[in-house]
Design an enzyme around this catalytic site. Structure first.
Site: not given
Ligand code: NAD
Length: 480
Positions: A248, A282
């Protein structure tokens, strides 16, 4: 509670890692805790524990799994105020919103608990009179649940409740920016009577712990919520073992305001959507297309509504409507996008700047004079910034809305039947909100198109993403 502990195989353990990460309150910029960046050995231990625990858990009757899932909801509800405060402190959302998020998490555990005794397969007709074909639906196995910082409690519930009711085990990795609530929730998971290894929590960074989880052959599915950039890395790592991914990712929700809209209703909901969680959702209203005949009236009302928003630190002032954004680097990203739009010719109608001398506060902002091809209209801002542009014909608005790498949420304000039906046919989005606030239902299916993700969450379809099929072809002879 010691926030430097991990929860592996039914026990809180002290990590051997020497790498620590500061957790910062975004309203005060003060360090409120420190967590560890767990080692690869510890992450592997959690996956092994989950792998063994899952074998036992899938044999537990659904009715019992449902009882435990419900109990988790009950225990979170009983401690709501503590979780809400912790969430507001680590993440920045106003306390009332934090309470709402805890309620949503409780509701999610309750909803999923009610699937007990209902997750079943099918019997399909065979071509042979002496055969039965059973399509069984089984738990997919070990799920790695990778959580973002924007809704750390609710998204914890989405991953954990769905895994538990379907008979999966789970290894949770909270965001390194907001881990405290997940660590505290683990104490509840510890006492509800789960077999060892069914629930595990490992803290750390994305490119360490998150990567280790994504590339491990014993993980059956990585369910990750976050940015497209991180989702791409998860997919790359998961590809090494052809591991299923459930992603997501981001959004750039278009909002169409028609000449047939109730403008006051539209303004009320768009404002709420843009300031909720300081615009860091999001599905949040990221760009508005308003029909040119009503553009002036709509824009004036929108500016007035955004100017009324009270911004501040709600744990010190409970009349605050909007808190800070999550971090300094996120604030800088918002500033860069707004400043670039201004250089391209956008007009700042209100806001357009940081607020306060400390804390990551950004003013509720309305931009006009923007074009669809400005970056502010194509890149996710994830902050309280609303760019508004106009359209002439309804089909043009649909085309502009669809012209995005994202495809998660969209919204339409119109009281014209034909427009609504056309949007239902032509909008290429996972969800569309018509004449209401933006916010999904637990019984819906939250799933995006294009770069917004793969698979989804909520409802029976979201539950189905945590299941695999096993078809039994049962041949037999007639009795003699
Ligand atoms: P992010 O991608 O930086 O981090 C999300 C998670 O992924 C964190 O736990 C992070 O540690 C992990 N992560 C980062 N790099 C990784 C890797 N290489 N391998 C595995 N895991 C990794 O995102 P964020 O900044 O925490 O969240 C914001 C984003 O999330 C926005 O783009 C938002 O739209 C999206 N979001 C989407 C939904 C949805 O339901 N579609 C819901 C909430 C947030």
């Amino acid at each position: 509670m010691n926030l430097q502990q991990l929860y592996i195989n039914g026990t809180f353990i002290d990590s051997k890692s020497t790498e620590t990460i500061d957790v910062i309150n975004p309203a005060t910029e003060k360090v409120i805790s420190q967590i560890v960046d767990a080692t690869a050995v510890e992450t592997n231990q959690a996956i092994e524990a989950a792998w063994h625990g899952q074998k036992e858990w899938e044999k537990v009757p659904q009715v019992e799994r449902g009882r435990i899932v419900r109990q988790i909801g009950d225990e979170i509800a009983a401690d709501k105020e503590r979780f809400a405060k912790m969430l507001s402190e680590e993440q920045g959302k106003p306390i009332e919103e934090a309470r709402g998020e805890v309620d949503q998490a409780v509701d999610f555990f309750y909803y999923m608990s009610e699937w007990n005794r209902k997750i079943g397969g099918e019997i399909v007709p065979s071509d042979d009179p002496n055969e039965q074909i059973l399509i069984q639906r089984k738990a997919i196995g070990v799920v790695a649940g990778i959580i973002p910082w924007n809704y750390p409690v609710f998204i914890f519930a989405r991953k954990v409740a769905t895994a538990l009711i379907t008979g999966c085990s789970v290894v949770i990795k909270p965001s390194e920016e907001t881990p405290n609530t997940a660590i505290a929730l683990s104490a509840i998971l510890d006492r509800v009577g789960l077999p060892k290894g069914v629930y595990n929590l490992v803290t750390g960074k994305g490119d360490t712990v998150g990567n280790q989880l994504s590339k491990h052959p014993k993980v059956a599915m990585v369910s990750m919520t976050g940015s497209v950039a991180a989702g791409t890395k998860v997919m790359e790592a998961a590809a090494q073992n052809i591991t299923k991914v459930n992603l997501e990712l981001g959004g750039k929700a278009p909002i169409i305001v028609s000449k047939y809209a109730d403008l006051d209703l539209a303004v009320k909901h768009i404002k709420a959507s843009r300031i909720e969680n300081a615009g860091q959702a999001c599905i949040s209203a990221e760009r508005v297309y308003v029909q040119e005949d009503v553009a002036e009236a709509f824009t004036q009302k929108m500016i007035a509504a955004m100017q009324e928003v009270k911004v501040g630190y709600s744990l010190e002032d409970n009349t605050v409507e909007m808190g800070p954004v999550s971090s300094e680097h996120h604030l800088e990203k918002i500033e860069t996008l707004v400043n670039e739009a201004i250089k391209q010719g956008a007009k700042v109608e209100t806001g357009g700047t940081r607020l306060n001398s400390s804390g990551y506060f950004y003013a509720p902002t309305v931009l006009t004079n923007v074009r669809h091809d400005f970056e502010i209209m194509t890149s996710e801002v994830f902050g309280p910034v609303l760019p508004i542009t106009t359209y002439k014909h309804f089909s043009e608005a649909i085309d502009l809305a669809n012209d995005s790498i994202y495809g998660l949420a969209s919204a339409l304000y119109s009281n014209d039947y034909n427009e609504i039906m056309q949007a239902s046919r032509d909008l290429q989005y996972g969800e569309t909100y018509v004449n209401r606030d933006t916010g999904e239902a637990v019984q819906g299916y939250h799933a995006g198109m294009r770069q917004s993700g793969i698979g989804g969450t909520d409802g029976k379809n979201g539950l189905g993403d945590f299941l695999s099929t096993h078809v039994m072809y049962l041949a037999y002879n007639d009795a003699t």
